[in-house]
Design a protein around this motif. Structure first.
Motif, PDB file in Angstrom:
ATOM      1  N   ILE A   1       0.841  -1.203   0.000  1.00 43.28           N
ATOM      2  CA  ILE A   1       0.000   0.000   0.000  1.00 43.28           C
ATOM      3  C   ILE A   1       0.875   1.251   0.000  1.00 43.28           C
ATOM      4  O   ILE A   1       0.616   2.218  -0.731  1.00 43.28           O
ATOM      5  CB  ILE A   1      -0.945  -0.009   1.214  1.00 43.28           C
ATOM      6  CG1 ILE A   1      -1.985  -1.116   1.062  1.00 43.28           C
ATOM      7  CG2 ILE A   1      -1.640   1.341   1.380  1.00 43.28           C
ATOM      8  CD1 ILE A   1      -2.825  -1.355   2.305  1.00 43.28           C
ATOM      9  N   ASN A   2       1.923   1.231   0.808  1.00 42.45           N
ATOM     10  CA  ASN A   2       2.826   2.385   0.871  1.00 42.45           C
ATOM     11  C   ASN A   2       3.563   2.584  -0.459  1.00 42.45           C
ATOM     12  O   ASN A   2       3.778   3.728  -0.889  1.00 42.45           O
ATOM     13  CB  ASN A   2       3.835   2.187   2.004  1.00 42.45           C
ATOM     14  CG  ASN A   2       4.690   3.406   2.232  1.00 42.45           C
ATOM     15  OD1 ASN A   2       4.199   4.526   2.336  1.00 42.45           O
ATOM     16  ND2 ASN A   2       5.993   3.211   2.316  1.00 42.45           N
ATOM     17  N   ASP A   3       3.942   1.490  -1.118  1.00 40.38           N
ATOM     18  CA  ASP A   3       4.631   1.601  -2.406  1.00 40.38           C
ATOM     19  C   ASP A   3       3.715   2.186  -3.479  1.00 40.38           C
ATOM     20  O   ASP A   3       4.140   3.040  -4.267  1.00 40.38           O
ATOM     21  CB  ASP A   3       5.135   0.225  -2.849  1.00 40.38           C
ATOM     22  CG  ASP A   3       6.350  -0.222  -2.055  1.00 40.38           C
ATOM     23  OD1 ASP A   3       7.019   0.635  -1.465  1.00 40.38           O
ATOM     24  OD2 ASP A   3       6.622  -1.433  -2.017  1.00 40.38           O
TER      25      ASP A   3
ATOM     26  N   ALA B   1       5.508  12.794  -0.039  1.00 41.85           N
ATOM     27  CA  ALA B   1       6.774  12.201  -0.464  1.00 41.85           C
ATOM     28  C   ALA B   1       7.603  11.773   0.744  1.00 41.85           C
ATOM     29  O   ALA B   1       8.146  10.661   0.792  1.00 41.85           O
ATOM     30  CB  ALA B   1       7.553  13.195  -1.321  1.00 41.85           C
ATOM     31  N   HIS B   2       7.702  12.644   1.751  1.00 43.45           N
ATOM     32  CA  HIS B   2       8.475  12.303   2.950  1.00 43.45           C
ATOM     33  C   HIS B   2       7.741  11.267   3.805  1.00 43.45           C
ATOM     34  O   HIS B   2       8.382  10.424   4.447  1.00 43.45           O
ATOM     35  CB  HIS B   2       8.747  13.565   3.766  1.00 43.45           C
ATOM     36  CG  HIS B   2       9.759  14.478   3.143  1.00 43.45           C
ATOM     37  ND1 HIS B   2      11.111  14.257   3.225  1.00 43.45           N
ATOM     38  CD2 HIS B   2       9.609  15.601   2.399  1.00 43.45           C
ATOM     39  CE1 HIS B   2      11.757  15.210   2.576  1.00 43.45           C
ATOM     40  NE2 HIS B   2      10.864  16.044   2.065  1.00 43.45           N
ATOM     41  N   PHE B   3       6.429  11.321   3.806  1.00 42.92           N
ATOM     42  CA  PHE B   3       5.643  10.341   4.557  1.00 42.92           C
ATOM     43  C   PHE B   3       5.863   8.939   3.996  1.00 42.92           C
ATOM     44  O   PHE B   3       6.015   7.973   4.744  1.00 42.92           O
ATOM     45  CB  PHE B   3       4.167  10.730   4.497  1.00 42.92           C
ATOM     46  CG  PHE B   3       3.247   9.804   5.243  1.00 42.92           C
ATOM     47  CD1 PHE B   3       3.482   9.487   6.576  1.00 42.92           C
ATOM     48  CD2 PHE B   3       2.140   9.255   4.620  1.00 42.92           C
ATOM     49  CE1 PHE B   3       2.630   8.632   7.269  1.00 42.92           C
ATOM     50  CE2 PHE B   3       1.288   8.404   5.298  1.00 42.92           C
ATOM     51  CZ  PHE B   3       1.532   8.093   6.624  1.00 42.92           C
ATOM     52  N   HIS B   4       5.906   8.850   2.674  1.00 43.91           N
ATOM     53  CA  HIS B   4       6.166   7.558   2.029  1.00 43.91           C
ATOM     54  C   HIS B   4       7.542   7.022   2.415  1.00 43.91           C
ATOM     55  O   HIS B   4       7.695   5.844   2.768  1.00 43.91           O
ATOM     56  CB  HIS B   4       6.069   7.704   0.508  1.00 43.91           C
ATOM     57  CG  HIS B   4       6.714   6.587  -0.242  1.00 43.91           C
ATOM     58  ND1 HIS B   4       7.893   6.755  -0.942  1.00 43.91           N
ATOM     59  CD2 HIS B   4       6.381   5.285  -0.409  1.00 43.91           C
ATOM     60  CE1 HIS B   4       8.247   5.616  -1.501  1.00 43.91           C
ATOM     61  NE2 HIS B   4       7.355   4.717  -1.203  1.00 43.91           N
TER      62      HIS B   4
ATOM     63  N   THR C   1       9.740   2.525   8.827  1.00 45.24           N
ATOM     64  CA  THR C   1       9.052   2.032  10.022  1.00 45.24           C
ATOM     65  C   THR C   1       8.365   0.686   9.770  1.00 45.24           C
ATOM     66  O   THR C   1       8.374  -0.193  10.635  1.00 45.24           O
ATOM     67  CB  THR C   1       8.013   3.060  10.507  1.00 45.24           C
ATOM     68  OG1 THR C   1       7.125   3.411   9.439  1.00 45.24           O
ATOM     69  CG2 THR C   1       8.700   4.332  11.003  1.00 45.24           C
ATOM     70  N   VAL C   2       7.791   0.509   8.590  1.00 45.46           N
ATOM     71  CA  VAL C   2       7.147  -0.776   8.273  1.00 45.46           C
ATOM     72  C   VAL C   2       8.187  -1.883   8.173  1.00 45.46           C
ATOM     73  O   VAL C   2       7.969  -3.004   8.665  1.00 45.46           O
ATOM     74  CB  VAL C   2       6.330  -0.667   6.966  1.00 45.46           C
ATOM     75  CG1 VAL C   2       5.885  -2.044   6.488  1.00 45.46           C
ATOM     76  CG2 VAL C   2       5.118   0.231   7.162  1.00 45.46           C
TER      77      VAL C   2
ATOM     78  N   ALA D   1       3.409   2.417  13.108  1.00 40.19           N
ATOM     79  CA  ALA D   1       4.368   2.710  12.037  1.00 40.19           C
ATOM     80  C   ALA D   1       3.899   3.894  11.198  1.00 40.19           C
ATOM     81  O   ALA D   1       4.691   4.787  10.852  1.00 40.19           O
ATOM     82  CB  ALA D   1       4.553   1.475  11.155  1.00 40.19           C
ATOM     83  N   TRP D   2       2.614   3.923  10.876  1.00 38.78           N
ATOM     84  CA  TRP D   2       2.071   5.006  10.057  1.00 38.78           C
ATOM     85  C   TRP D   2       1.941   6.299  10.858  1.00 38.78           C
ATOM     86  O   TRP D   2       2.249   7.383  10.351  1.00 38.78           O
ATOM     87  CB  TRP D   2       0.719   4.606   9.476  1.00 38.78           C
ATOM     88  CG  TRP D   2       0.808   3.539   8.432  1.00 38.78           C
ATOM     89  CD1 TRP D   2       0.946   2.198   8.636  1.00 38.78           C
ATOM     90  CD2 TRP D   2       0.797   3.707   7.006  1.00 38.78           C
ATOM     91  NE1 TRP D   2       1.004   1.520   7.435  1.00 38.78           N
ATOM     92  CE2 TRP D   2       0.903   2.418   6.421  1.00 38.78           C
ATOM     93  CE3 TRP D   2       0.677   4.812   6.173  1.00 38.78           C
ATOM     94  CZ2 TRP D   2       0.928   2.218   5.046  1.00 38.78           C
ATOM     95  CZ3 TRP D   2       0.684   4.615   4.788  1.00 38.78           C
ATOM     96  CH2 TRP D   2       0.817   3.328   4.239  1.00 38.78           C
ATOM     97  N   VAL D   3       1.498   6.193  12.116  1.00 39.99           N
ATOM     98  CA  VAL D   3       1.273   7.402  12.930  1.00 39.99           C
ATOM     99  C   VAL D   3       2.593   8.094  13.267  1.00 39.99           C
ATOM    100  O   VAL D   3       2.701   9.326  13.179  1.00 39.99           O
ATOM    101  CB  VAL D   3       0.501   7.042  14.220  1.00 39.99           C
ATOM    102  CG1 VAL D   3       0.484   8.230  15.187  1.00 39.99           C
ATOM    103  CG2 VAL D   3      -0.926   6.629  13.885  1.00 39.99           C
TER     104      VAL D   3
END
Length: 307
Positions: A67-69, A105-108, A114-115, A149-151
Motif C-alpha cells: 500500500i505504501n509503495d 513524499a516524505h511520509f512515504h 518504520t514498516v 508505524a504510520w502514525v
C-alpha cells in the motif's frame, strides 16, 4: 510574467528535464513502470485479502509495504507524466498542492523504514521464538504495530513540513522534479537553521533506528541459526530474511544516494534523477521480490494463472 512572480501562491516547478526527442520514450517508460507498480502491489494486497491461507501476520505486513509503495508512486509519477509534454515555462503548481506533495513524499519514505522495522521484528519472533510466535504476533498486535508505524511517520513529517510552511516566501521557482521539504524552505529568504537542524535530527533518528533494528535483528537471527542444527529452520530463515533484507537494501541504498548527493551541488541533476528512482525502483521491485520469493504467495499466483 511580472504578475505571476507577485503571486507566490502559484509556483513554477522545474519538473522532469528531458529533451523534446526523449519526451515520448521517457513518457512510455514511466507510464509502463507506473502501471506495473500499481498492478503488482494492489494485486498482492487483493490476493492476500482474498486468500484465507495468506491472512497471517507476515503477509498482512506485506500489505502495509505494498500500500505504501503504491501510494509513493502515485504521489510523484502522475505529475511527472503530466509535465513531460508541458513546456518548462508552463509547469505551474499551487503552493498548497506543493506542500501536500512534499508531505506525502516524505511520509512515504519514512513509512518505508518504520514498516520494514516491524517486519524485521516479525522475522525475529518467528525464527528466535517459533513456539511463542502465534501468541505474540496476533492480528491485534499486527494492526497495532502497523498503526504505530504510520502514525509515528505522520507526526515526524508533519513537524518537518510544518516548520517550512511557517516561513514567509520570497521565491516562486521550485528547482526539483517534484516538491519536497527542501524545495519548500528554499522558497524563503528567512533563516532556515531550525529547519536544517530538525531535518538532520529527523534523518539521523530515522536511519539510526532503522539500521540499528536491522543490525540487532539479523545478528540475533544469525546467532540462532548458527547454533541450531535444524536445517529446516535455517532454510526458512534464509528464505524469509533474504527477501526482507533485499527489500530493505534497495530502499536504503536508493535513499542514501539522495542524501549523499545533496552534499554535492554540482551533481544536482544526478540527485534529482536519484530522487525519482527512489519513488519508482523500490515500489517496482518489492512486489516482485515478495511474489517470487515467498512460497505461499508464489503458489497462489501460480494457481491463479493456471486457472
Amino acid at each position: 510574467m511580472e504578475n505571476r512572480t507577485l503571486d507566490l501562491d502559484v509556483l513554477l516547478l522545474e519538473g522532469l528535464k528531458v529533451s523534446p526527442q526523449s519526451s515520448l520514450p521517457v513518457f512510455v517508460l514511466l507510464l509502463l513502470l507506473y502501471i506495473f507498480i500499481m498492478v503488482s502491489n494492489i494485486g498482492l494486497v487483493v490476493l492476500i485479502s482474498m486468500e484465507r491461507s495468506l491472512q497471517q501476520p507476515m503477509y498482512l505486513l506485506f500489505c502495509n509495504m505494498s500500500i505504501n509503495d503504491a501510494f509513493g508512486a502515485s504521489i510523484i509519477v502522475p505529475r511527472l507524466l503530466a509535465d513531460v509534454f508541458t513546456p518548462p515555462a508552463g509547469r505551474y503548481i499551487g503552493y498548497i498542492d506543493c506542500v501536500v506533495q512534499a508531505f506525502c513524499a516524505h511520509f512515504h519514505g519514512s513509512t518505508s523504514h518504520t514498516v520494514l522495522m516491524i517486519m524485521a521484528f516479525d522475522r525475529y519472533v518467528a525464527i528466535c521464538n517459533p513456539l511463542r510466535y502465534a501468541a505474540i504476533m496476533t492480528q491485534r498486535t499486527v494492526v497495532a504495530l502497523s498503526a504505530w508505524a504510520w502514525v509515528i511517520s505522520m507526526v515526524m513529517v508533519l513537524i518537518l513540513v510544518g516548520l517550512s510552511v511557517r516561513l514567509s516566501r520570497c521565491r516562486w521557482v521550485v528547482f526539483n522534479p517534484f516538491c519536497d521539504n527542501a524545495s519548500l524552505f528554499k522558497l524563503s529568504c528567512e533563516s532556515v537553521l531550525v529547519n536544517q537542524v530538525y531535518g538532520l535530527g529527523y534523518t539521523v533518528l530515522l536511519l539510526g533506528c532503522s539500521l540499528g533494528s536491522m543490525a540487532l535483528t539479523y545478528l540475533r537471527i544469525a546467532t540462532v541459526c548458527l547454533s541450531s542444527r535444524n536445517e529446516a529452520l535455517n532454510s526458512r530463515a534464509l528464505q524469509t530474511c533474504a527477501t526482507h533484507l533485499a527489500v530493505y537494501l534497495i530502499m536504503f541504498v536508493s535513499g542514501s544516494v539522495i542524501i549523499v548527493l545533496h552534499r554535492f551541488p554540482q551533481l544536482s541533476d544526478h540527485r534529482k534523477f536519484a530522487s525519482i528512482l527512489f519513488h519508482v525502483v523500490p515500489p517496482a521491485m518489492n512486489a516482485v521480490i515478495y511474489g517470487l520469493q515467498i512460497k505461499g504467495v508464489r503458489q497462489k499466483i501460480l494457481v491463479m494463472f493456471t486457472k
